[in-house]
Motif scaffolding. Structure first.
Motif, PDB file in Angstrom:
ATOM      1  N   GLU A  48       0.832  -1.210   0.000  1.00  0.00           N
ATOM      2  CA  GLU A  48       0.000   0.000   0.000  1.00  0.00           C
ATOM      3  C   GLU A  48       0.868   1.262   0.000  1.00  0.00           C
ATOM      4  OE1 GLU A  48      -2.541   2.161   3.484  1.00  0.00           O
ATOM      5  OE2 GLU A  48      -2.917   0.029   3.216  1.00  0.00           O
ATOM      6  N   LEU A  49       1.904   1.272   0.838  1.00  0.00           N
ATOM      7  CA  LEU A  49       2.783   2.436   0.921  1.00  0.00           C
ATOM      8  C   LEU A  49       3.544   2.662  -0.380  1.00  0.00           C
ATOM      9  CD1 LEU A  49       4.217   1.963   4.528  1.00  0.00           C
ATOM     10  CD2 LEU A  49       2.529   3.655   3.777  1.00  0.00           C
ATOM     11  N   SER A  50       4.008   1.590  -1.011  1.00  0.00           N
ATOM     12  CA  SER A  50       4.756   1.748  -2.254  1.00  0.00           C
ATOM     13  C   SER A  50       3.866   2.276  -3.375  1.00  0.00           C
ATOM     14  CB  SER A  50       5.447   0.444  -2.659  1.00  0.00           C
ATOM     15  OG  SER A  50       4.504  -0.573  -2.892  1.00  0.00           O
ATOM     16  N   ARG A  51       2.637   1.822  -3.425  1.00  0.00           N
ATOM     17  CA  ARG A  51       1.698   2.350  -4.432  1.00  0.00           C
ATOM     18  C   ARG A  51       1.441   3.836  -4.211  1.00  0.00           C
ATOM     19  NH1 ARG A  51      -2.012  -2.802  -4.110  1.00  0.00           N
ATOM     20  NH2 ARG A  51      -1.087  -3.998  -5.790  1.00  0.00           N
ATOM     21  N   ARG A  52       1.270   4.203  -2.963  1.00  0.00           N
ATOM     22  CA  ARG A  52       1.029   5.614  -2.651  1.00  0.00           C
ATOM     23  C   ARG A  52       2.238   6.467  -3.035  1.00  0.00           C
ATOM     24  NH1 ARG A  52       0.135   7.198   3.389  1.00  0.00           N
ATOM     25  NH2 ARG A  52       2.390   7.270   3.336  1.00  0.00           N
ATOM     26  N   ALA A  53       3.437   5.981  -2.718  1.00  0.00           N
ATOM     27  CA  ALA A  53       4.656   6.725  -3.039  1.00  0.00           C
ATOM     28  C   ALA A  53       4.808   6.910  -4.549  1.00  0.00           C
ATOM     29  CB  ALA A  53       5.872   6.010  -2.463  1.00  0.00           C
ATOM     30  N   ALA A  54       4.512   5.861  -5.310  1.00  0.00           N
ATOM     31  CA  ALA A  54       4.587   5.963  -6.769  1.00  0.00           C
ATOM     32  C   ALA A  54       3.600   7.013  -7.275  1.00  0.00           C
ATOM     33  CB  ALA A  54       4.312   4.613  -7.407  1.00  0.00           C
ATOM     34  N   GLY A  55       2.422   7.027  -6.698  1.00  0.00           N
ATOM     35  CA  GLY A  55       1.415   8.003  -7.088  1.00  0.00           C
ATOM     36  C   GLY A  55       1.782   9.431  -6.731  1.00  0.00           C
ATOM     37  N   LEU A  56       2.613   9.584  -5.713  1.00  0.00           N
ATOM     38  CA  LEU A  56       3.039  10.916  -5.282  1.00  0.00           C
ATOM     39  C   LEU A  56       4.248  11.422  -6.059  1.00  0.00           C
ATOM     40  CD1 LEU A  56       2.562  10.552  -1.411  1.00  0.00           C
ATOM     41  CD2 LEU A  56       1.197  11.943  -2.999  1.00  0.00           C
ATOM     42  N   GLY A  57       4.763  10.597  -6.970  1.00  0.00           N
ATOM     43  CA  GLY A  57       5.843  11.048  -7.841  1.00  0.00           C
ATOM     44  C   GLY A  57       7.256  10.882  -7.312  1.00  0.00           C
ATOM     45  N   TYR A  58       7.456  10.014  -6.334  1.00  0.00           N
ATOM     46  CA  TYR A  58       8.815   9.761  -5.860  1.00  0.00           C
ATOM     47  C   TYR A  58       9.638   9.158  -6.997  1.00  0.00           C
ATOM     48  CZ  TYR A  58       7.752  10.808  -1.017  1.00  0.00           C
ATOM     49  OH  TYR A  58       7.411  11.447   0.146  1.00  0.00           O
TER      50      TYR A  58
END
Length: 71
Positions: A48-58
């Motif tokens: 879940e955290l990795s998907r969110r980070a990808a969506g935030l443009g990291y």
């Protein structure tokens, strides 16, 4: 570069993990990498955290575990 680091705080030997993480943080920051760190609190949360980070443009998402986090 912005990196999102996901850490499982109960994986492996805690003292060894803490020492290794401090060294890794120091190295990455010395190379100009801006780090945001998140600890997992539950099973499956790393996904879940990795998907969110990808969506935030990291630029990169790094998983630190040792207990199957990457699996």
């Amino acid at each position: 570069m912005r990196a999102y680091l996901i850490v499982n705080p109960v994986a492996g030997r805690r003292l060894l993990q803490q020492t290794a993480l401090r060294k890794a943080f120091g190295y990455l920051e010395s190379q100009g990498v801006a780090l945001d760190v998140e600890q997992t609190l539950a099973l499956g949360q790393a996904t879940e955290l990795s998907r969110r980070a990808a969506g935030l443009g990291y630029d990169v998402v790094i998983a630190c575990g040792g207990d199957g986090t990457i699996s």
